[in-house]
Design an enzyme around this catalytic site. Sequence first.
Site, PDB file in Angstrom:
ATOM      1  N   PHE A  91      34.776  50.065  34.841  1.00  0.00           N
ATOM      2  CA  PHE A  91      35.093  48.703  35.239  1.00  0.00           C
ATOM      3  C   PHE A  91      34.562  48.409  36.646  1.00  0.00           C
ATOM      4  O   PHE A  91      34.015  47.337  36.905  1.00  0.00           O
ATOM      5  CB  PHE A  91      36.611  48.523  35.161  1.00  0.00           C
ATOM      6  CG  PHE A  91      37.041  47.096  35.215  1.00  0.00           C
ATOM      7  CD1 PHE A  91      36.508  46.178  34.320  1.00  0.00           C
ATOM      8  CD2 PHE A  91      37.960  46.660  36.151  1.00  0.00           C
ATOM      9  CE1 PHE A  91      36.879  44.840  34.370  1.00  0.00           C
ATOM     10  CE2 PHE A  91      38.341  45.333  36.216  1.00  0.00           C
ATOM     11  CZ  PHE A  91      37.792  44.421  35.322  1.00  0.00           C
ATOM     12  N   ASP A 134      31.935  34.783  33.327  1.00  0.00           N
ATOM     13  CA  ASP A 134      30.627  35.347  32.968  1.00  0.00           C
ATOM     14  C   ASP A 134      30.345  35.009  31.520  1.00  0.00           C
ATOM     15  O   ASP A 134      31.223  35.182  30.666  1.00  0.00           O
ATOM     16  CB  ASP A 134      30.646  36.876  33.137  1.00  0.00           C
ATOM     17  CG  ASP A 134      30.843  37.253  34.603  1.00  0.00           C
ATOM     18  OD1 ASP A 134      30.008  36.858  35.420  1.00  0.00           O
ATOM     19  OD2 ASP A 134      31.858  37.916  34.910  1.00  0.00           O
ATOM     20  N   SER A 166      52.122  38.740  43.700  1.00  0.00           N
ATOM     21  CA  SER A 166      51.820  38.086  42.422  1.00  0.00           C
ATOM     22  C   SER A 166      51.262  39.152  41.487  1.00  0.00           C
ATOM     23  O   SER A 166      50.705  40.156  41.937  1.00  0.00           O
ATOM     24  CB  SER A 166      50.829  36.937  42.610  1.00  0.00           C
ATOM     25  OG  SER A 166      49.725  37.352  43.376  1.00  0.00           O
ATOM     26  N   HIS A 178      48.180  40.842  45.429  1.00  0.00           N
ATOM     27  CA  HIS A 178      48.040  40.396  44.030  1.00  0.00           C
ATOM     28  C   HIS A 178      47.684  41.626  43.196  1.00  0.00           C
ATOM     29  O   HIS A 178      46.626  42.227  43.400  1.00  0.00           O
ATOM     30  CB  HIS A 178      46.929  39.350  43.934  1.00  0.00           C
ATOM     31  CG  HIS A 178      46.670  38.856  42.538  1.00  0.00           C
ATOM     32  ND1 HIS A 178      47.406  37.849  41.941  1.00  0.00           N
ATOM     33  CD2 HIS A 178      45.751  39.231  41.602  1.00  0.00           C
ATOM     34  CE1 HIS A 178      46.960  37.624  40.718  1.00  0.00           C
ATOM     35  NE2 HIS A 178      45.950  38.452  40.482  1.00  0.00           N
ATOM     36  N   GLU A 221      49.113  39.968  37.849  1.00  0.00           N
ATOM     37  CA  GLU A 221      48.158  39.407  36.873  1.00  0.00           C
ATOM     38  C   GLU A 221      48.285  40.102  35.514  1.00  0.00           C
ATOM     39  O   GLU A 221      48.358  41.324  35.441  1.00  0.00           O
ATOM     40  CB  GLU A 221      46.737  39.586  37.423  1.00  0.00           C
ATOM     41  CG  GLU A 221      45.672  39.017  36.512  1.00  0.00           C
ATOM     42  CD  GLU A 221      44.304  39.023  37.176  1.00  0.00           C
ATOM     43  OE1 GLU A 221      44.175  38.617  38.343  1.00  0.00           O
ATOM     44  OE2 GLU A 221      43.352  39.454  36.497  1.00  0.00           O
TER      45      GLU A 221
HETATM   46  P1  FAD Z   1      31.262  31.855  41.799  1.00  0.00           P
HETATM   47  O1  FAD Z   1      32.104  31.621  42.978  1.00  0.00           O
HETATM   48  O2  FAD Z   1      30.615  30.678  41.150  1.00  0.00           O
HETATM   49  O3  FAD Z   1      30.141  32.917  42.219  1.00  0.00           O
HETATM   50  C1  FAD Z   1      29.312  33.530  41.239  1.00  0.00           C
HETATM   51  C2  FAD Z   1      28.003  33.996  41.846  1.00  0.00           C
HETATM   52  O4  FAD Z   1      27.185  32.874  42.154  1.00  0.00           O
HETATM   53  C3  FAD Z   1      28.133  34.773  43.165  1.00  0.00           C
HETATM   54  O5  FAD Z   1      27.139  35.743  43.181  1.00  0.00           O
HETATM   55  C4  FAD Z   1      27.864  33.716  44.234  1.00  0.00           C
HETATM   56  O6  FAD Z   1      27.317  34.297  45.421  1.00  0.00           O
HETATM   57  C5  FAD Z   1      26.859  32.834  43.539  1.00  0.00           C
HETATM   58  N1  FAD Z   1      26.948  31.418  43.905  1.00  0.00           N
HETATM   59  C6  FAD Z   1      28.078  30.690  44.032  1.00  0.00           C
HETATM   60  N2  FAD Z   1      27.774  29.407  44.332  1.00  0.00           N
HETATM   61  C7  FAD Z   1      26.421  29.334  44.377  1.00  0.00           C
HETATM   62  C8  FAD Z   1      25.496  28.280  44.610  1.00  0.00           C
HETATM   63  N3  FAD Z   1      25.916  27.026  44.854  1.00  0.00           N
HETATM   64  N4  FAD Z   1      24.150  28.575  44.574  1.00  0.00           N
HETATM   65  C9  FAD Z   1      23.731  29.832  44.322  1.00  0.00           C
HETATM   66  N5  FAD Z   1      24.568  30.873  44.089  1.00  0.00           N
HETATM   67  C10 FAD Z   1      25.896  30.619  44.113  1.00  0.00           C
HETATM   68  N6  FAD Z   1      36.662  36.177  34.770  1.00  0.00           N
HETATM   69  C11 FAD Z   1      37.057  35.560  33.615  1.00  0.00           C
HETATM   70  O7  FAD Z   1      36.235  35.330  32.715  1.00  0.00           O
HETATM   71  N7  FAD Z   1      38.382  35.224  33.402  1.00  0.00           N
HETATM   72  C12 FAD Z   1      39.324  35.437  34.336  1.00  0.00           C
HETATM   73  O8  FAD Z   1      40.495  35.111  34.120  1.00  0.00           O
HETATM   74  C13 FAD Z   1      38.944  36.045  35.576  1.00  0.00           C
HETATM   75  N8  FAD Z   1      39.842  36.247  36.561  1.00  0.00           N
HETATM   76  C14 FAD Z   1      39.432  36.738  37.784  1.00  0.00           C
HETATM   77  C15 FAD Z   1      40.350  36.833  38.822  1.00  0.00           C
HETATM   78  C16 FAD Z   1      39.970  37.323  40.076  1.00  0.00           C
HETATM   79  C17 FAD Z   1      40.990  37.385  41.181  1.00  0.00           C
HETATM   80  C18 FAD Z   1      38.615  37.752  40.278  1.00  0.00           C
HETATM   81  C19 FAD Z   1      38.206  38.327  41.612  1.00  0.00           C
HETATM   82  C20 FAD Z   1      37.697  37.664  39.247  1.00  0.00           C
HETATM   83  C21 FAD Z   1      38.076  37.142  37.993  1.00  0.00           C
HETATM   84  N9  FAD Z   1      37.163  36.981  36.942  1.00  0.00           N
HETATM   85  C22 FAD Z   1      37.566  36.404  35.744  1.00  0.00           C
HETATM   86  C23 FAD Z   1      35.774  37.430  37.086  1.00  0.00           C
HETATM   87  C24 FAD Z   1      34.826  36.290  37.558  1.00  0.00           C
HETATM   88  O9  FAD Z   1      34.793  35.260  36.612  1.00  0.00           O
HETATM   89  C25 FAD Z   1      33.435  36.902  37.750  1.00  0.00           C
HETATM   90  O10 FAD Z   1      33.433  37.760  38.855  1.00  0.00           O
HETATM   91  C26 FAD Z   1      32.278  35.914  37.813  1.00  0.00           C
HETATM   92  O11 FAD Z   1      31.064  36.659  37.770  1.00  0.00           O
HETATM   93  C27 FAD Z   1      32.234  35.081  39.090  1.00  0.00           C
HETATM   94  O12 FAD Z   1      33.204  34.137  39.127  1.00  0.00           O
HETATM   95  P2  FAD Z   1      33.465  33.310  40.480  1.00  0.00           P
HETATM   96  O13 FAD Z   1      34.476  32.293  40.172  1.00  0.00           O
HETATM   97  O14 FAD Z   1      33.698  34.222  41.604  1.00  0.00           O
HETATM   98  O15 FAD Z   1      32.008  32.617  40.632  1.00  0.00           O
END
Ligand code: FAD
Length: 280
Positions: free
Chosen positions: A208, A101, A8, A258, A10
């Site tokens: 980055f 973020d 895939s 990916h 991106e």
């Molecule tokens: P989460 O899974 O919510 O985790 C975030 C943090 O919170 C982690 O430190 C985790 O340990 C902690 N956490 C999770 N659940 C809990 C809980 N219940 N209690 C306490 N702590 C908790 N960003 C964008 O803005 N747009 C994009 O399109 C984008 N695409 C991405 C694609 C990929 C494949 C990856 C790997 C990252 C991408 N990101 C994108 C970046 C991502 O949004 C950031 O890394 C963000 O900081 C975390 O997102 P997450 O969905 O992993 O968050």
Amino acid sequence: MNSQQPLSFEFFPTKTVEGAEKLALVRDNLSVLDPLYFSVTYGAGGSTQEGTINTVNSIKQAGYSAAPHLSCIGSTREGIKEILNTFQNMGINRIVALRGDLPSGHRDVGEFRYANELVEFIRSETGEHFHIEVAAYPEVHPQAKNAQSDLNSFINKMNAGANSAISQYFFNIDAYLYFVDSCTKAGMDKPIVPGIMPITNYSRLAGFSDMCGAEIPRWLAKRLEGYGDDIESIKALGLDVISKLCEQLLAAGAPGLHFYTLNQSKTTLEICNNLGLSSK
Ligand code: FAD
């Protein structure tokens, strides 16, 4: 070489007509590798919503599968419901669900705190319509309290209804293999596809990587840094290192690759060529 595993690619949304035309060429170049889907990033708080929708639309219209990313931080349930509706009406059936973020200066986290809440919401609103991908961090998410809590949160997010995950990029294969192993030991054996970052520019990569918590091993950083402005040497070493990493990942049973293409096709095509992944 195992060429059965899906690929895939991106993209990030383009802002201009010229950008969109260039990306269409990149997409068509990469389509010879018969990817499972092209994904398109989504700015936190919906900042790129229109661009993401337009880019996904153009991928769909060209006859390929598209997966929009969707981040939830700073959003309301009503807003997410609307965008899910839009995706469904566009015939989208795969989403990459993320927390995102908050842009600096923004304080309102909105109605979702973590990605697991978004996954639960998508499932409660749309049932099994979407294949949901989430993000995984083999080298630990930079804001995590510790490695164990990050792993627990990841497993919790998968159990909230995700089908599979895409990892943050990494250059140390052990980080990925240990992460997958820890998930398996904890009873979570859904696919975790490694995210692959081609190396073409050292200073951009270093900046980055600092931000997203991906470690560039010292030996690799020193070598790349040592090339200075010699872009060709940086690209040649990068191609060699990433091709070997992908080869080892597939040999170790990775369920796909990916690529973070950065809207370029050349290096990704070269890596896939080195892997013997055939064109259509
Ligand atoms: P989460 O899974 O919510 O985790 C975030 C943090 O919170 C982690 O430190 C985790 O340990 C902690 N956490 C999770 N659940 C809990 C809980 N219940 N209690 C306490 N702590 C908790 N960003 C964008 O803005 N747009 C994009 O399109 C984008 N695409 C991405 C694609 C990929 C494949 C990856 C790997 C990252 C991408 N990101 C994108 C970046 C991502 O949004 C950031 O890394 C963000 O900081 C975390 O997102 P997450 O969905 O992993 O968050």
